[in-house]
Design a protein around this motif. Structure first.
Motif, PDB file in Angstrom:
ATOM      1  N   GLY A 216      48.456 -97.556  32.892  1.00 26.49           N
ATOM      2  CA  GLY A 216      49.179 -97.621  31.630  1.00 26.49           C
ATOM      3  C   GLY A 216      50.619 -98.020  31.811  1.00 26.49           C
ATOM      4  O   GLY A 216      51.525 -97.177  31.734  1.00 26.49           O
ATOM      5  N   ALA A 231      46.053-102.659  29.100  1.00 28.11           N
ATOM      6  CA  ALA A 231      47.518-102.657  29.075  1.00 28.11           C
ATOM      7  C   ALA A 231      48.060-103.991  28.585  1.00 28.11           C
ATOM      8  O   ALA A 231      49.064-104.045  27.857  1.00 28.11           O
ATOM      9  CB  ALA A 231      48.059-102.335  30.462  1.00 28.11           C
ATOM     10  N   GLN A 234      47.685-104.146  24.784  1.00 23.45           N
ATOM     11  CA  GLN A 234      48.661-103.273  24.143  1.00 23.45           C
ATOM     12  C   GLN A 234      50.065-103.870  24.207  1.00 23.45           C
ATOM     13  O   GLN A 234      50.854-103.743  23.266  1.00 23.45           O
ATOM     14  CB  GLN A 234      48.644-101.890  24.792  1.00 23.45           C
ATOM     15  N   SER A 262      45.487 -93.947  25.477  1.00 22.24           N
ATOM     16  CA  SER A 262      45.975 -93.516  26.780  1.00 22.24           C
ATOM     17  C   SER A 262      45.360 -92.171  27.138  1.00 22.24           C
ATOM     18  O   SER A 262      45.238 -91.273  26.296  1.00 22.24           O
ATOM     19  CB  SER A 262      47.499 -93.412  26.756  1.00 22.24           C
ATOM     20  N   GLY A 266      44.291 -93.457  32.517  1.00 24.50           N
ATOM     21  CA  GLY A 266      44.963 -94.718  32.242  1.00 24.50           C
ATOM     22  C   GLY A 266      44.672 -95.197  30.830  1.00 24.50           C
ATOM     23  O   GLY A 266      44.171 -94.431  29.987  1.00 24.50           O
ATOM     24  N   MET A 267      44.971 -96.451  30.558  1.00 23.61           N
ATOM     25  CA  MET A 267      44.707 -97.020  29.244  1.00 23.61           C
ATOM     26  C   MET A 267      43.256 -97.470  29.150  1.00 23.61           C
ATOM     27  O   MET A 267      42.736 -98.125  30.060  1.00 23.61           O
ATOM     28  CB  MET A 267      45.648 -98.199  28.972  1.00 23.61           C
TER      29      MET A 267
END
Length: 387
Positions: A216, A231, A234, A262, A266-267
């Motif tokens: 992330g 990521a 985003q 999140s 992690g994302m």
């Protein structure tokens, strides 16, 4: 923007010149040399990162990537009047890569090393490198000139200065020498080459990096394997063209929305589709859906590269997604120069409908890759600097 790219002595590319525009589509039958062209472009970019010889070694070494045909293909050979045969070589064995652009142009020549007792005798040496201002290389436009281990750079007053630096025979001057005062042009060219971005066939199998949670962190440039897809998407949403992102998803998958969450891992990426009672995680997406989301992240990057090269981006995509992909590529060409290597007729047709598109169709003739519409592309020719 790159004006021309020239490649000589690489696999089936005995001698080829491509004249480029903002959007370029390279196509041709299987075995015509599309993959060789893609690899040659990557090699040229590797000069800026000092990975050139290592990349050649990973392809099997210098002997494996050299043009395997005769030094000269005569008209009699083309007409079938005489067999394909070698003659006494008049020029040294070499692999040459170069391009012209604004503000700077660059060329590189690799050749065989002097015989020695080293186990690394198969590694090619850099024989000549030139960097010049503008499109045309002339004595007055040269900024940096390297002959084997000797490098000289032109000062701001136009005088040549020898650089007292022992250059490695296997390394480019771009990665070996950096002086913002004595040779700022080398730094500019190095960063230009490092900005080039390549996306080959993305993995979409069950263990593909894009199906897992990503770190992330701020990601304006998605990695080549798509491991930071969540990521990257985003980042586009927060600092890039969020509207185009939503529109691209809805255009390909009507009524769908992507969600990035999140967690401690992690994302994580998920897709909400109409009629579904829950979101589908990246691990559940079809190969085509995942690949298209990867292409969206690559093409809508908030940090557009000087050059973006896509190798067969249509793989695993449903035919209905081809028009949407073509629209994305055309949109990206407003910010970056793009080369698309494809054998998908539908995608090629969609891209050719755009007025800015430069079609480049390759074919094989006696083992050599040539351009079908070469008269329109290489009429300006190319002069390689001598050793």
């Amino acid at each position: 923007m790159i004006d021309r790219i020239s490649i000589s002595g690489y696999r089936s590319l005995r001698s080829i010149i491509l004249r480029l525009g903002a959007l370029n589509v390279v196509t041709g039958a299987n075995g015509s040399g599309k993959s060789n062209l893609y690899r040659a472009l990557r090699l040229l970019a590797d000069a800026g990162d000092g990975r050139l010889v290592h990349s050649l070694a990973s392809e099997g070494g210098f002997d494996s990537v050299r043009w395997a045909g005769p030094e000269l293909i005569t008209n009699e050979m083309i007409r079938g009047e005489v067999p394909i045969q070698g003659t006494v070589r008049k020029k040294p064995v070499s692999l040459r890569l170069g391009f012209t652009s604004q503000p700077f142009s660059y060329s590189l020549e690799l050749g065989l090393p002097q015989p020695s007792q080293s186990m690394f005798d198969s590694d090619p040496e850099v024989k000549r490198e030139c960097l010049w201002r503008g499109i045309s290389m002339e004595a007055k436009t040269l900024c940096a000139d390297r002959r084997q281990g000797n490098l000289r750079c032109r000062s701001a007053k136009g005088k040549w200065r020898d650089v007292e630096l022992p250059l490695g025979t296997h390394d480019s001057m771009l990665s070996e020498y950096a002086d913002p005062f004595a040779a700022p042009e080398l730094i500019v060219m190095r960063e230009i080459l490092r900005s080039w971005r390549f996306y080959d066939t993305f993995r979409t199998d069950a263990d593909a990096p894009a199906r897992r949670a990503s770190v992330g962190t701020f990601t304006p440039i998605m990695s080549s394997d798509g491991s930071d897809l969540a990521a990257a998407l985003q980042t586009i949403r927060e600092i890039g063209d969020a509207r185009s992102l939503c529109r691209a998803v809805d255009d390909a998958f009507p009524g769908s929305q992507i969600h990035i969450r999140s967690s401690e891992f992690g994302m994580q990426l998920s897709l909400q589709q109409p009629g579904m009672l829950r979101e589908l995680s990246a691990a559940e997406l079809s190969d085509g859906t995942l690949r298209y989301l990867l292409l969206i992240a690559a093409l809508l990057t908030p940090r557009p590269p000087e050059l973006l090269v896509l190798n067969e981006p249509e793989n695993s995509l449903h035919p209905d997604l081809i028009p949407s992909l073509a629209s994305l590529i055309t949109l990206a060409s407003e910010q970056s120069q793009i080369i698309v290597v494809s054998h998908n007729n539908a995608l090629v047709k969609e891209l050719h409908s755009d007025e800015i598109c430069v079609p480049i169709r390759l074919e094989k003739r006696l083992g050599e890759t040539i351009i079908q519409n070469a008269n329109a592309l290489d009429q300006y020719g190319w002069n390689w600097p001598s050793r």
